[in-house]
Design a protein around this motif. Sequence first.
Motif, PDB file in Angstrom:
ATOM      1  N   PRO A 188       0.822  -1.228   0.000  1.00  0.00           N
ATOM      2  CA  PRO A 188       0.000   0.000   0.000  1.00  0.00           C
ATOM      3  C   PRO A 188       0.851   1.271   0.000  1.00  0.00           C
ATOM      4  O   PRO A 188       0.561   2.218  -0.735  1.00  0.00           O
ATOM      5  CB  PRO A 188      -0.808  -0.109   1.297  1.00  0.00           C
ATOM      6  CG  PRO A 188      -0.823  -1.551   1.627  1.00  0.00           C
ATOM      7  CD  PRO A 188       0.441  -2.141   1.097  1.00  0.00           C
ATOM      8  N   LEU A 189       1.925   1.261   0.809  1.00  0.00           N
ATOM      9  CA  LEU A 189       2.798   2.439   0.808  1.00  0.00           C
ATOM     10  C   LEU A 189       3.438   2.643  -0.558  1.00  0.00           C
ATOM     11  O   LEU A 189       3.572   3.760  -1.044  1.00  0.00           O
ATOM     12  CB  LEU A 189       3.927   2.263   1.830  1.00  0.00           C
ATOM     13  CG  LEU A 189       3.745   2.882   3.201  1.00  0.00           C
ATOM     14  CD1 LEU A 189       5.057   2.808   3.976  1.00  0.00           C
ATOM     15  CD2 LEU A 189       3.293   4.329   3.083  1.00  0.00           C
ATOM     16  N   HIS A 190       3.809   1.515  -1.161  1.00  0.00           N
ATOM     17  CA  HIS A 190       4.452   1.581  -2.469  1.00  0.00           C
ATOM     18  C   HIS A 190       3.498   2.185  -3.511  1.00  0.00           C
ATOM     19  O   HIS A 190       3.870   3.029  -4.317  1.00  0.00           O
ATOM     20  CB  HIS A 190       4.887   0.180  -2.886  1.00  0.00           C
ATOM     21  CG  HIS A 190       6.024   0.191  -3.851  1.00  0.00           C
ATOM     22  ND1 HIS A 190       6.795  -0.905  -4.131  1.00  0.00           N
ATOM     23  CD2 HIS A 190       6.521   1.185  -4.620  1.00  0.00           C
ATOM     24  CE1 HIS A 190       7.715  -0.586  -5.011  1.00  0.00           C
ATOM     25  NE2 HIS A 190       7.564   0.676  -5.326  1.00  0.00           N
ATOM     26  N   HIS A 191       2.240   1.747  -3.440  1.00  0.00           N
ATOM     27  CA  HIS A 191       1.230   2.319  -4.351  1.00  0.00           C
ATOM     28  C   HIS A 191       1.082   3.807  -4.099  1.00  0.00           C
ATOM     29  O   HIS A 191       0.990   4.604  -5.029  1.00  0.00           O
ATOM     30  CB  HIS A 191      -0.123   1.640  -4.154  1.00  0.00           C
ATOM     31  CG  HIS A 191      -0.201   0.303  -4.827  1.00  0.00           C
ATOM     32  ND1 HIS A 191       0.228   0.102  -6.113  1.00  0.00           N
ATOM     33  CD2 HIS A 191      -0.664  -0.890  -4.395  1.00  0.00           C
ATOM     34  CE1 HIS A 191       0.043  -1.171  -6.447  1.00  0.00           C
ATOM     35  NE2 HIS A 191      -0.496  -1.793  -5.414  1.00  0.00           N
ATOM     36  N   LEU A 192       1.047   4.164  -2.814  1.00  0.00           N
ATOM     37  CA  LEU A 192       0.888   5.574  -2.465  1.00  0.00           C
ATOM     38  C   LEU A 192       2.047   6.394  -3.040  1.00  0.00           C
ATOM     39  O   LEU A 192       1.857   7.493  -3.571  1.00  0.00           O
ATOM     40  CB  LEU A 192       0.848   5.717  -0.939  1.00  0.00           C
ATOM     41  CG  LEU A 192       0.442   7.085  -0.425  1.00  0.00           C
ATOM     42  CD1 LEU A 192      -0.987   7.397  -0.816  1.00  0.00           C
ATOM     43  CD2 LEU A 192       0.605   7.171   1.089  1.00  0.00           C
ATOM     44  N   GLN A 193       3.238   5.842  -2.944  1.00  0.00           N
ATOM     45  CA  GLN A 193       4.411   6.537  -3.489  1.00  0.00           C
ATOM     46  C   GLN A 193       4.246   6.750  -4.999  1.00  0.00           C
ATOM     47  O   GLN A 193       4.439   7.841  -5.518  1.00  0.00           O
ATOM     48  CB  GLN A 193       5.670   5.713  -3.207  1.00  0.00           C
ATOM     49  CG  GLN A 193       6.945   6.399  -3.675  1.00  0.00           C
ATOM     50  CD  GLN A 193       8.102   5.432  -3.809  1.00  0.00           C
ATOM     51  OE1 GLN A 193       7.922   4.295  -4.247  1.00  0.00           O
ATOM     52  NE2 GLN A 193       9.290   5.879  -3.426  1.00  0.00           N
ATOM     53  N   HIS A 194       3.841   5.667  -5.703  1.00  0.00           N
ATOM     54  CA  HIS A 194       3.687   5.791  -7.157  1.00  0.00           C
ATOM     55  C   HIS A 194       2.578   6.762  -7.521  1.00  0.00           C
ATOM     56  O   HIS A 194       2.712   7.560  -8.443  1.00  0.00           O
ATOM     57  CB  HIS A 194       3.408   4.421  -7.778  1.00  0.00           C
ATOM     58  CG  HIS A 194       4.624   3.551  -7.788  1.00  0.00           C
ATOM     59  ND1 HIS A 194       4.592   2.214  -8.062  1.00  0.00           N
ATOM     60  CD2 HIS A 194       5.914   3.853  -7.551  1.00  0.00           C
ATOM     61  CE1 HIS A 194       5.819   1.729  -7.997  1.00  0.00           C
ATOM     62  NE2 HIS A 194       6.637   2.698  -7.683  1.00  0.00           N
ATOM     63  N   VAL A 195       1.475   6.685  -6.769  1.00  0.00           N
ATOM     64  CA  VAL A 195       0.365   7.599  -7.062  1.00  0.00           C
ATOM     65  C   VAL A 195       0.808   9.042  -6.860  1.00  0.00           C
ATOM     66  O   VAL A 195       0.510   9.926  -7.666  1.00  0.00           O
ATOM     67  CB  VAL A 195      -0.872   7.261  -6.191  1.00  0.00           C
ATOM     68  CG1 VAL A 195      -1.893   8.381  -6.248  1.00  0.00           C
ATOM     69  CG2 VAL A 195      -1.494   5.953  -6.640  1.00  0.00           C
TER      70      VAL A 195
END
Length: 429
Positions: A188-195
């Motif tokens: 989830p954090l990784h997705h947040l970073q990409h978003v």
Amino acid sequence: MSLELITGTFVHLPVCLAHAGSAIDGPRGWSELWGAWEWDPFVVLALLATAWIYARGSRRLRAEVSRGRGLRGWEIACFWTGWLTLVIALVSPLHPWGQVLFSAHMTQHELLMVAAAPLLVLGRPVVAMLFALPRGDARELSRLARGPRIRAIWSAATNPLVAWAVHALALWFWHVPPLFQATLRSEPLHHLQHVSFFGSALLFWWALIHGRAGIRGFGVAILYVFTTMLHTGLLGALLTFAGTLIYPAYQQTAPDWSLTPLEDQQLGGVIMWVPAGLVYVCAALALLAGWLRHADRQAALRWPARLARTVPMLLILLTVGCSRPEVAGAIQLTRGGPEAGRQAIARAGCGSCHTIPGIAGARAIVGPPLTGIANRNYIAGVLPNEPEAMIRWLLDPGSHSPKTVMPDTGLSEQEARDIAAYLYTLREN
Ligand code: HEC
């Protein structure tokens, strides 16, 4: 919980963060890499939906507007190249590779921020989306989107300074070592970073290409690109020249790819610094070329038109009035101000569909060019070209021509009057 356990946790937490490498799984060699596609259902669905909407919108545009109008071939090509870049960044083995190799991760981020984002923005996705929707929904959506609150938020977000700062913040924030490494262990954090990388990059390029940076002046836009090149380059240089490991999470996995962890970090830094920097240089050069062309055109304008740009309404009426009294009369009948109209056109984004003289960046060919609209006999082929009819058209195109593809503009009456006044300064001689 015993005191010992609590202090133990605090002592161990930084150690865990620093040695997180072992907890991360990812491909451990070339043979494992090629099979490591990332079929995250959320990402795949979002990509497919975007492709479907764009394909449908651009096809309908081609079918519904007359020949030679719609989206330009190169705009459509930009969109699809950007879309493919997204697929490479998010679905291809590049994503799992970034879990185990810092330089691969940097490549992924650069693809998102300086390749996919500007290419997608150049493809005019919002126009395509409007045309992909059923007509009533498109009207409803553009009405909603032009409500005062959303308009205020949008114009704040695409204010060049805000877009610049949001993008810079996102970039530096996520490169703080504990945060960067935390994304490797939490999807989830990784997705947040990409978003946040991708979203802020979209905003940045949007403000630059379609937004007010272009309208405010090319000088501001060039400064905006140049300073971004400087600070992203600085981050890249810091990584390249650091003598110690900044992201130790890759310590154990980098050697699988015949790189020492430090070499991996240096390579990552160079990728962020040089190829990404080149994109900014190209953008700055394109802006400079645009600036020169604009200056040329400005110089070529005859003096009445030049005055019409820079002096208030009274002078416009005088100069236009001398050459064509009926146009001056038309401006007067609108009871609007041409200069206010020019600004309203820039704010309302008419340039995303029309070519409009005097409006920076308004070179689209979705709708008919508004060059010489003052000389036209009919508006959109249905209404006689008279001031009141023009204002009614601008306020509500759908009710005059139910089949029109021009969406509702959500203008206030005064804005419509001002815009009409400006449009009546656009004569063909
Ligand atoms: C999403 C695309 C889109 C946007 C945004 C848009 N238009 Fe249009 N406009 C069109 C299309 C398409 C037509 C042609 C309508 C038709 O023939 O039914 C048109 C027609 C017109 C016409 C009549 C042109 C003629 O040659 O008769 C005027 C004037 C006009 N638009 C002004 C504006 C203004 C001012 C704005 C901004 C407030 C605007 N438009 C925003 C797509 C758009």
